[in-house]
Enzyme design. Structure first.
Site, PDB file in Angstrom:
ATOM      1  N   GLU A 294     -64.250  51.538-116.822  1.00 47.25           N
ATOM      2  CA  GLU A 294     -63.777  50.273-117.409  1.00 47.25           C
ATOM      3  C   GLU A 294     -62.335  50.360-117.903  1.00 47.25           C
ATOM      4  O   GLU A 294     -61.879  49.458-118.595  1.00 47.25           O
ATOM      5  CB  GLU A 294     -64.697  49.838-118.558  1.00 47.25           C
ATOM      6  CG  GLU A 294     -66.028  49.306-118.067  1.00 47.25           C
ATOM      7  CD  GLU A 294     -66.888  48.720-119.177  1.00 47.25           C
ATOM      8  OE1 GLU A 294     -67.707  47.842-118.868  1.00 47.25           O
ATOM      9  OE2 GLU A 294     -66.759  49.151-120.340  1.00 47.25           O
TER      10      GLU A 294
ATOM     11  N   ASP B  36     -75.555  53.973-120.799  1.00 43.10           N
ATOM     12  CA  ASP B  36     -74.562  54.633-121.665  1.00 43.10           C
ATOM     13  C   ASP B  36     -75.245  55.623-122.610  1.00 43.10           C
ATOM     14  O   ASP B  36     -74.706  56.692-122.901  1.00 43.10           O
ATOM     15  CB  ASP B  36     -73.800  53.591-122.492  1.00 43.10           C
ATOM     16  CG  ASP B  36     -73.052  52.624-121.597  1.00 43.10           C
ATOM     17  OD1 ASP B  36     -72.628  53.033-120.503  1.00 43.10           O
ATOM     18  OD2 ASP B  36     -72.882  51.454-121.996  1.00 43.10           O
TER      19      ASP B  36
END
Ligand code: RIB
Length: 311
Positions: free
Chosen positions: A139, A258
């Protein structure tokens, strides 16, 4: 020490009965805000799993000079993540727009903002030199990720790279460049298939074949997470280790991947074998799905040990 180089977002979340199709509007009762961003989520998961143990966690990330940024910085601090390498930029703090349906599945749009201003130089050598594991995602700028990974490899730091979301690159050579500086690649089933497609391996929808081809072609350990089927670590020689996932009824799967990556990093930094590290990571990922929001359900070390001892 574990160092996470990556994104920080504020997540704006609406629960819906059904995720809207293109051109469609659906109603939700309200929106809630939660701390998010794959980088920050992984740092928090690693820090909670590390609490009371020998490993520290630090994060390099970029935020805006705005209330979201300040709240995200404080949240990392409250979770014992060293934030000395956070930089305030002119861009707004990253924001993720998330809808979660009745089965806990989600759809996410990320407005990157400050995350794309993160630079390799924001991670000082002195911090990297204390690390045994570096954790990356997709990201922030790929070029900056690559630079940090190369620096880490040179310094003898293990690089754990979570290829999420799947990079918008189409050439085999570009993927090869990323995997050359990676020790452990973590992908979900869809990401494994997407990468196999980019590198031109015919895998026919078989995510384990995709993971095996990636591991052997690029000399990395490829971990494929497969939701309720657990996770598989595939070594370059094709040997495979499986960790099972415990059955749960998910409330919100946002951040489960995550949680897996952060807790895996903790296990590796503490010297666990990959199978044992994955077992802890799978258990933590399952627990994280039982509470709304990416970080709220991530267990701390004590809760994780308790859970592992119960089953
Ligand atoms: O992996 C979940 C995360 O993806 C969310 O917290 C959101 O911020 C997006 O980055």
């Amino acid at each position: 020490m574990i160092v996470v180089f990556g994104s920080i977002n504020m997540d704006l979340v609406a629960r819906v009965e059904r995720i809207a199709r293109p051109g469609e509007t659906v109603l939700s009762r309200r929106a809630d805000s939660f701390f998010g961003g794959k980088g920050a989520n992984q740092a928090v998961a690693a820090a909670r799993a590390s609490r009371g143990g020998p490993v520290q966690v630090a994060m390099a990330g970029a935020i805006g000079d705005d209330p979201f940024g300040e709240a995200c910085r404080k949240n990392l601090e409250a979770n014992s993540v060293d934030g000395h390498a956070l930089r305030v930029t002119d861009e707004p703090t990253g924001c993720a727009f998330i809808t979660v349906d009745g089965s806990g599945e989600n759809a996410i749009t990320v407005a990157s903002g400050a995350n794309m201003a993160l630079r390799s130089a924001d991670l000082p050598d002195v911090l990297l030199s204390k690390a045994s594991v570096l954790v990356l995602q997709m990201e922030v700028s790929i070029a900056e990720n690559l630079d940090v990974a190369a620096r880490a490899r040179k310094a003898g730091v293990k690089v754990v790279w979570n290829f999420a979301p799947v990079p918008a690159i189409k050439e085999r050579a570009a993927i090869a460049e990323l995997l050359e500086v990676t020790d452990v690649l973590v992908v979900n089933e869809h990401e494994a298939l997407a990468i196999a497609e980019i590198v031109g391996e015919p895998v026919d929808g078989d995510y384990l074949k995709a993971g095996t081809d990636i591991a052997s072609s690029f000399g990395v350990t490829c971990i494929v997470t497969a939701g309720s089927r657990g996770a598989f670590a595939i070594a370059p020689d094709g040997s495979r280790v499986h960790a099972a996932a415990r059955p749960i009824v998910p409330i919100d799967t946002t951040g489960a991947g995550d949680t897996f990556v952060g807790v895996l990093a903790n296990g590796l930094a503490e010297g666990l074998e990959i199978g044992a590290a994955m077992e802890r990571a799978c258990a933590a990922a399952s627990l994280s799905c039982l509470t709304a929001g990416a970080q709220a359900g991530m267990p701390d070390r004590e809760a994780l040990e308790r859970h592992l001892a119960q089953v």
